[in-house]
Write a protein that holds these residues in place. Sequence first.
Motif, PDB file in Angstrom:
ATOM      1  N   ASN A 166     -28.926 -74.997  92.458  1.00 62.24           N
ATOM      2  CA  ASN A 166     -29.512 -75.577  93.286  1.00 62.24           C
ATOM      3  C   ASN A 166     -28.579 -75.011  94.519  1.00 62.24           C
ATOM      4  N   PRO A 167     -28.260 -74.152  94.558  1.00 59.25           N
ATOM      5  CA  PRO A 167     -27.096 -74.338  96.276  1.00 59.25           C
ATOM      6  C   PRO A 167     -27.983 -74.426  97.652  1.00 59.25           C
ATOM      7  N   PHE A 168     -27.943 -74.730  98.717  1.00 57.23           N
ATOM      8  CA  PHE A 168     -28.848 -74.765  99.772  1.00 57.23           C
ATOM      9  C   PHE A 168     -28.576 -72.924 100.352  1.00 57.23           C
ATOM     10  N   PRO A 169     -29.194 -72.696 100.990  1.00 59.66           N
ATOM     11  CA  PRO A 169     -29.652 -71.669 101.615  1.00 59.66           C
ATOM     12  C   PRO A 169     -27.834 -71.661 102.566  1.00 59.66           C
ATOM     13  N   LYS A 170     -26.685 -71.955 102.324  1.00 58.19           N
ATOM     14  CA  LYS A 170     -25.884 -71.760 104.274  1.00 58.19           C
ATOM     15  C   LYS A 170     -24.483 -71.237 102.640  1.00 58.19           C
ATOM     16  N   SER A 171     -23.477 -71.238 103.624  1.00 58.23           N
ATOM     17  CA  SER A 171     -22.014 -70.546 103.454  1.00 58.23           C
ATOM     18  C   SER A 171     -21.366 -71.798 101.763  1.00 58.23           C
ATOM     19  N   ILE A 172     -21.049 -70.645 101.260  1.00 65.56           N
ATOM     20  CA  ILE A 172     -19.621 -71.863 100.074  1.00 65.56           C
ATOM     21  C   ILE A 172     -19.409 -73.237 100.719  1.00 65.56           C
ATOM     22  N   PHE A 173     -19.012 -72.575 101.807  1.00 68.02           N
ATOM     23  CA  PHE A 173     -18.180 -73.793 101.964  1.00 68.02           C
ATOM     24  C   PHE A 173     -19.051 -75.010 103.044  1.00 68.02           C
ATOM     25  N   LEU A 220     -20.569 -74.271  91.892  1.00 67.52           N
ATOM     26  CA  LEU A 220     -20.636 -74.701  92.862  1.00 67.52           C
ATOM     27  C   LEU A 220     -21.256 -76.082  93.070  1.00 67.52           C
ATOM     28  N   CYS A 221     -22.083 -76.127  92.216  1.00 61.20           N
ATOM     29  CA  CYS A 221     -22.932 -77.663  93.008  1.00 61.20           C
ATOM     30  C   CYS A 221     -22.165 -78.961  91.898  1.00 61.20           C
ATOM     31  N   ILE A 222     -21.578 -78.157  91.009  1.00 56.63           N
ATOM     32  CA  ILE A 222     -20.724 -79.480  90.437  1.00 56.63           C
ATOM     33  C   ILE A 222     -19.288 -79.645  91.935  1.00 56.63           C
ATOM     34  N   ALA A 223     -18.718 -78.588  91.913  1.00 57.97           N
ATOM     35  CA  ALA A 223     -18.093 -78.921  93.427  1.00 57.97           C
ATOM     36  C   ALA A 223     -18.596 -79.777  94.972  1.00 57.97           C
ATOM     37  N   ARG A 224     -19.705 -79.900  95.018  1.00 62.25           N
ATOM     38  CA  ARG A 224     -21.277 -80.164  95.763  1.00 62.25           C
ATOM     39  C   ARG A 224     -21.008 -82.214  95.546  1.00 62.25           C
ATOM     40  N   ALA A 225     -20.965 -82.248  94.304  1.00 62.75           N
ATOM     41  CA  ALA A 225     -21.087 -83.508  93.303  1.00 62.75           C
ATOM     42  C   ALA A 225     -19.710 -84.091  93.850  1.00 62.75           C
ATOM     43  N   GLY A 263     -23.232 -68.772  87.139  1.00 64.58           N
ATOM     44  CA  GLY A 263     -21.947 -69.446  86.455  1.00 64.58           C
ATOM     45  C   GLY A 263     -21.822 -69.785  87.477  1.00 64.58           C
ATOM     46  N   GLN A 264     -21.195 -69.497  88.560  1.00 62.10           N
ATOM     47  CA  GLN A 264     -20.423 -70.036  89.922  1.00 62.10           C
ATOM     48  C   GLN A 264     -20.913 -70.686  90.748  1.00 62.10           C
ATOM     49  N   GLN A 265     -22.610 -70.808  90.930  1.00 62.86           N
ATOM     50  CA  GLN A 265     -24.067 -71.413  91.456  1.00 62.86           C
ATOM     51  C   GLN A 265     -23.244 -73.385  91.234  1.00 62.86           C
ATOM     52  N   GLN A 266     -23.168 -73.009  89.702  1.00 68.53           N
ATOM     53  CA  GLN A 266     -23.004 -74.022  89.125  1.00 68.53           C
ATOM     54  C   GLN A 266     -22.363 -74.444  89.110  1.00 68.53           C
ATOM     55  N   THR A 274     -19.164 -66.750 103.176  1.00 67.76           N
ATOM     56  CA  THR A 274     -20.169 -66.032 102.916  1.00 67.76           C
ATOM     57  C   THR A 274     -21.886 -67.023 102.450  1.00 67.76           C
ATOM     58  N   SER A 275     -22.673 -66.158 102.012  1.00 71.09           N
ATOM     59  CA  SER A 275     -23.870 -67.626 101.359  1.00 71.09           C
ATOM     60  C   SER A 275     -23.189 -67.593  99.753  1.00 71.09           C
ATOM     61  N   ALA A 276     -23.732 -69.485  99.160  1.00 71.94           N
ATOM     62  CA  ALA A 276     -23.951 -68.831  98.179  1.00 71.94           C
ATOM     63  C   ALA A 276     -24.897 -68.278  97.177  1.00 71.94           C
ATOM     64  N   LEU A 277     -25.626 -67.838  98.158  1.00 71.33           N
ATOM     65  CA  LEU A 277     -26.338 -67.588  97.255  1.00 71.33           C
ATOM     66  C   LEU A 277     -26.157 -66.228  96.421  1.00 71.33           C
ATOM     67  N   GLY A 278     -24.800 -65.855  96.607  1.00 71.87           N
ATOM     68  CA  GLY A 278     -24.327 -64.507  96.806  1.00 71.87           C
ATOM     69  C   GLY A 278     -23.600 -64.699  95.147  1.00 71.87           C
ATOM     70  N   LEU A 279     -23.375 -65.501  94.848  1.00 73.56           N
ATOM     71  CA  LEU A 279     -22.391 -66.268  93.549  1.00 73.56           C
ATOM     72  C   LEU A 279     -23.565 -65.793  92.343  1.00 73.56           C
TER      73      LEU A 279
END
Length: 303
Positions: free
Chosen positions: A148-155, A208-213, A203-206, A195-200
């Motif tokens: 569930n990435p936010f509609p924002k950049s990866i960073f 990313l969610c782990i990185a966010r946590a 598996g990459q998005q998941q 770039t947008s996280a939604l373009g991942l």
Amino acid sequence: MEPYHSQDTEAGSQASISATNKERLPFQESHEEIEKEAAHMGNFDPTQTLNKQAAVKIDIKDTNFFYGSKQALYDVSLPILDRQVTALIGPSGCGKSTFLRTLNRMNDLIPRTRIEGRADFDNFNIYEKKTDVVLLRQRIGMVFQRPNPFPKSIFENVAYGLRVQGKSKKVIQERVEASLQGAALWDEVKDRLNTSALGLSGGQQQRLCIARALAVEPEILLMDEPCSALDPIATLKIEELITELVKEYTIVIVTHNMQQAARVSHFTGFFLSGKLIEYAPTVQLFERPQQKATEDYISGRFG
Ligand SMILES: Nc1ncnc2c1ncn2[C@@H]1O[C@H](COP(=O)(O)OP(=O)(O)OP(=O)(O)O)[C@@H](O)[C@H]1O
């Protein structure tokens, strides 16, 4: 708090789980990439890092949980051990996710819920009204079923919690990189952080969610079926990541996939109808279950 003690002697079973680690893969496909990832996983054997003497990170006692008048958990007691993976398994609707969400008070968001019992974490009871849930959720992070990435950049996805905490630009920069490294995503995204996280991919998005946590430096990660929306290769990557993360974090994972529990976890709790039927080192629970219901479930007789 006292470490968990078990009576078993598992020298024989350690050897057998290690030998069957590769055979336990749940996927019928055997194309090259899966084989390659699987070969990686073959190097990981949770029995090698099982630590029954690990300190108790959260001590859960006599937990009852209610959705309105419907009781979903009955007298659940178990320890969550430090820097070990605890898997929660059981048929659909048995209360695994409800239990997981009690650990960082996510159920508070659902109206008319009620909890009894205690979950001692450091020197406080997680369930107490006065517990600061914002702080609690920083210390006990969560990864959900669907990325569930936010509609924002990866960073910005990874920086989010740090900005909320008012961290400096320098700290944010450092932690975003460290978290993406920690989630084994850095190499894949370092050239496109804006770039947008939604373009991942999923598996990459998941990851990313782990990185966010990870960015807010939690001690415990709760994972609610983190691979259920992923393909086999992305699943194996997350499993591999779990085996790395547990060197630094305590992990509790809900999974429908018993092979996944066997591959990544040190301890397993089997739930049925809101009750914890059995909790034991994973190898013991799968190879020598003490309860008939556990045996029936793991041998595929129901669920
Ligand atoms: N928001 C809710 N309101 C009312 N009842 C709920 C709610 N969420 C879950 N339940 C009920 O609580 C029980 C336990 O559900 P829970 O989702 O914890 O089980 P689970 O083992 O995680 O299931 P699954 O594997 O299907 O996700 C079920 O009977 C479910 O219907």
